[in-house]
Design a protein around this motif. Structure first.
Motif, PDB file in Angstrom:
ATOM      1  N   ARG A   1      14.543   8.668  -7.481  1.00  0.00           N
ATOM      2  CA  ARG A   1      13.558   8.356  -8.525  1.00  0.00           C
ATOM      3  C   ARG A   1      13.129   6.888  -8.429  1.00  0.00           C
ATOM      4  O   ARG A   1      11.946   6.558  -8.501  1.00  0.00           O
ATOM      5  CB  ARG A   1      14.167   8.639  -9.900  1.00  0.00           C
ATOM      6  CG  ARG A   1      13.186   8.620 -11.026  1.00  0.00           C
ATOM      7  CD  ARG A   1      13.824   9.014 -12.365  1.00  0.00           C
ATOM      8  NE  ARG A   1      14.494  10.310 -12.313  1.00  0.00           N
ATOM      9  CZ  ARG A   1      15.819  10.486 -12.423  1.00  0.00           C
ATOM     10  NH1 ARG A   1      16.615   9.448 -12.615  1.00  0.00           N
ATOM     11  NH2 ARG A   1      16.349  11.685 -12.364  1.00  0.00           N
ATOM     12  N   LYS A   2      14.093   5.999  -8.230  1.00  0.00           N
ATOM     13  CA  LYS A   2      13.768   4.569  -8.110  1.00  0.00           C
ATOM     14  C   LYS A   2      12.989   4.285  -6.827  1.00  0.00           C
ATOM     15  O   LYS A   2      12.087   3.448  -6.819  1.00  0.00           O
ATOM     16  CB  LYS A   2      15.041   3.734  -8.165  1.00  0.00           C
ATOM     17  CG  LYS A   2      15.657   3.719  -9.540  1.00  0.00           C
ATOM     18  CD  LYS A   2      16.926   2.917  -9.575  1.00  0.00           C
ATOM     19  CE  LYS A   2      17.523   2.964 -10.971  1.00  0.00           C
ATOM     20  NZ  LYS A   2      18.723   2.144 -11.081  1.00  0.00           N
ATOM     21  N   ALA A   3      13.338   4.992  -5.750  1.00  0.00           N
ATOM     22  CA  ALA A   3      12.626   4.803  -4.487  1.00  0.00           C
ATOM     23  C   ALA A   3      11.178   5.283  -4.604  1.00  0.00           C
ATOM     24  O   ALA A   3      10.263   4.639  -4.088  1.00  0.00           O
ATOM     25  CB  ALA A   3      13.341   5.534  -3.359  1.00  0.00           C
ATOM     26  N   LYS A   4      10.969   6.397  -5.310  1.00  0.00           N
ATOM     27  CA  LYS A   4       9.606   6.881  -5.532  1.00  0.00           C
ATOM     28  C   LYS A   4       8.815   5.870  -6.350  1.00  0.00           C
ATOM     29  O   LYS A   4       7.654   5.590  -6.050  1.00  0.00           O
ATOM     30  CB  LYS A   4       9.640   8.233  -6.247  1.00  0.00           C
ATOM     31  CG  LYS A   4      10.022   9.389  -5.344  1.00  0.00           C
ATOM     32  CD  LYS A   4      10.112  10.693  -6.109  1.00  0.00           C
ATOM     33  CE  LYS A   4       8.768  11.148  -6.573  1.00  0.00           C
ATOM     34  NZ  LYS A   4       8.794  12.518  -7.145  1.00  0.00           N
ATOM     35  N   LYS A   5       9.427   5.311  -7.376  1.00  0.00           N
ATOM     36  CA  LYS A   5       8.758   4.307  -8.203  1.00  0.00           C
ATOM     37  C   LYS A   5       8.372   3.094  -7.359  1.00  0.00           C
ATOM     38  O   LYS A   5       7.273   2.557  -7.477  1.00  0.00           O
ATOM     39  CB  LYS A   5       9.671   3.898  -9.356  1.00  0.00           C
ATOM     40  CG  LYS A   5       9.034   2.940 -10.322  1.00  0.00           C
ATOM     41  CD  LYS A   5       9.974   2.615 -11.470  1.00  0.00           C
ATOM     42  CE  LYS A   5       9.343   1.601 -12.399  1.00  0.00           C
ATOM     43  NZ  LYS A   5      10.241   1.236 -13.490  1.00  0.00           N
ATOM     44  N   LEU A   6       9.278   2.678  -6.486  1.00  0.00           N
ATOM     45  CA  LEU A   6       9.013   1.551  -5.599  1.00  0.00           C
ATOM     46  C   LEU A   6       7.836   1.845  -4.676  1.00  0.00           C
ATOM     47  O   LEU A   6       6.951   1.005  -4.501  1.00  0.00           O
ATOM     48  CB  LEU A   6      10.264   1.233  -4.775  1.00  0.00           C
ATOM     49  CG  LEU A   6      10.137   0.150  -3.726  1.00  0.00           C
ATOM     50  CD1 LEU A   6       9.979  -1.214  -4.389  1.00  0.00           C
ATOM     51  CD2 LEU A   6      11.344   0.152  -2.810  1.00  0.00           C
ATOM     52  N   MET A   7       7.793   3.047  -4.110  1.00  0.00           N
ATOM     53  CA  MET A   7       6.707   3.416  -3.209  1.00  0.00           C
ATOM     54  C   MET A   7       5.376   3.468  -3.957  1.00  0.00           C
ATOM     55  O   MET A   7       4.351   3.058  -3.425  1.00  0.00           O
ATOM     56  CB  MET A   7       7.008   4.752  -2.530  1.00  0.00           C
ATOM     57  CG  MET A   7       8.214   4.721  -1.611  1.00  0.00           C
ATOM     58  SD  MET A   7       8.094   3.478  -0.307  1.00  0.00           S
ATOM     59  CE  MET A   7       6.769   4.153   0.665  1.00  0.00           C
ATOM     60  N   ILE A   8       5.384   3.952  -5.191  1.00  0.00           N
ATOM     61  CA  ILE A   8       4.158   3.995  -5.991  1.00  0.00           C
ATOM     62  C   ILE A   8       3.677   2.581  -6.290  1.00  0.00           C
ATOM     63  O   ILE A   8       2.485   2.289  -6.217  1.00  0.00           O
ATOM     64  CB  ILE A   8       4.394   4.795  -7.289  1.00  0.00           C
ATOM     65  CG1 ILE A   8       4.624   6.264  -6.953  1.00  0.00           C
ATOM     66  CG2 ILE A   8       3.221   4.644  -8.250  1.00  0.00           C
ATOM     67  CD1 ILE A   8       5.172   7.088  -8.099  1.00  0.00           C
ATOM     68  N   GLU A   9       4.617   1.675  -6.593  1.00  0.00           N
ATOM     69  CA  GLU A   9       4.249   0.280  -6.860  1.00  0.00           C
ATOM     70  C   GLU A   9       3.645  -0.382  -5.629  1.00  0.00           C
ATOM     71  O   GLU A   9       2.815  -1.279  -5.748  1.00  0.00           O
ATOM     72  CB  GLU A   9       5.477  -0.504  -7.328  1.00  0.00           C
ATOM     73  CG  GLU A   9       5.932  -0.148  -8.729  1.00  0.00           C
ATOM     74  CD  GLU A   9       7.238  -0.815  -9.108  1.00  0.00           C
ATOM     75  OE1 GLU A   9       7.819  -1.558  -8.279  1.00  0.00           O
ATOM     76  OE2 GLU A   9       7.688  -0.584 -10.243  1.00  0.00           O
ATOM     77  N   LYS A  10       4.051   0.077  -4.450  1.00  0.00           N
ATOM     78  CA  LYS A  10       3.503  -0.460  -3.204  1.00  0.00           C
ATOM     79  C   LYS A  10       2.152   0.155  -2.857  1.00  0.00           C
ATOM     80  O   LYS A  10       1.553  -0.214  -1.858  1.00  0.00           O
ATOM     81  CB  LYS A  10       4.493  -0.229  -2.057  1.00  0.00           C
ATOM     82  CG  LYS A  10       5.730  -1.087  -2.153  1.00  0.00           C
ATOM     83  CD  LYS A  10       6.621  -0.880  -0.954  1.00  0.00           C
ATOM     84  CE  LYS A  10       7.823  -1.805  -0.991  1.00  0.00           C
ATOM     85  NZ  LYS A  10       8.657  -1.665   0.217  1.00  0.00           N
ATOM     86  N   GLY A  11       1.691   1.100  -3.684  1.00  0.00           N
ATOM     87  CA  GLY A  11       0.371   1.668  -3.471  1.00  0.00           C
ATOM     88  C   GLY A  11       0.350   3.037  -2.815  1.00  0.00           C
ATOM     89  O   GLY A  11      -0.719   3.552  -2.497  1.00  0.00           O
ATOM     90  N   HIS A  12       1.491   3.638  -2.601  1.00  0.00           N
ATOM     91  CA  HIS A  12       1.560   4.959  -1.977  1.00  0.00           C
ATOM     92  C   HIS A  12       1.559   6.028  -3.069  1.00  0.00           C
ATOM     93  O   HIS A  12       2.607   6.497  -3.510  1.00  0.00           O
ATOM     94  CB  HIS A  12       2.828   5.083  -1.116  1.00  0.00           C
ATOM     95  CG  HIS A  12       2.921   4.036  -0.057  1.00  0.00           C
ATOM     96  ND1 HIS A  12       2.180   4.103   1.111  1.00  0.00           N
ATOM     97  CD2 HIS A  12       3.642   2.896   0.019  1.00  0.00           C
ATOM     98  CE1 HIS A  12       2.462   3.054   1.861  1.00  0.00           C
ATOM     99  NE2 HIS A  12       3.342   2.306   1.216  1.00  0.00           N
ATOM    100  N   THR A  13       0.370   6.418  -3.510  1.00  0.00           N
ATOM    101  CA  THR A  13       0.233   7.350  -4.632  1.00  0.00           C
ATOM    102  C   THR A  13       0.711   8.764  -4.289  1.00  0.00           C
ATOM    103  O   THR A  13       0.923   9.571  -5.192  1.00  0.00           O
ATOM    104  CB  THR A  13      -1.228   7.418  -5.102  1.00  0.00           C
ATOM    105  OG1 THR A  13      -2.061   7.800  -4.000  1.00  0.00           O
ATOM    106  CG2 THR A  13      -1.672   6.071  -5.646  1.00  0.00           C
TER     107      THR A  13
END
Length: 63
Positions: free
Chosen positions: A20-32
């Motif tokens: 869950r945290k890794a997904k949040k990190l990827m979304i913050e990096k712009g990977h929708t």
């Protein structure tokens, strides 16, 4: 990835937290792409970055 984090010695709920945290990190990096609720796969680098963060928080809480 879920099984791999489980194999690394993490429990099922802790593995889910890391993902869950890794997904949040990827979304913050712009990977929708990682906004999908059904997606449970994340890059290894994101898991490593999140697990390092989790380890730091755990050691700080012990102090």
């Amino acid at each position: 990835m879920y099984l791999k984090t489980f194999v690394l010695g993490y429990g099922t709920s802790f593995s889910a937290d890391i993902i869950r945290k890794a997904k949040k990190l990827m979304i913050e990096k712009g990977h929708t792409y990682y906004q999908s609720r059904k997606l449970d796969r994340v890059p290894k680098e994101a898991v490593e970055e999140c697990s390092c963060t989790v380890k730091k928080q755990a050691t700080e809480n012990k102090r």
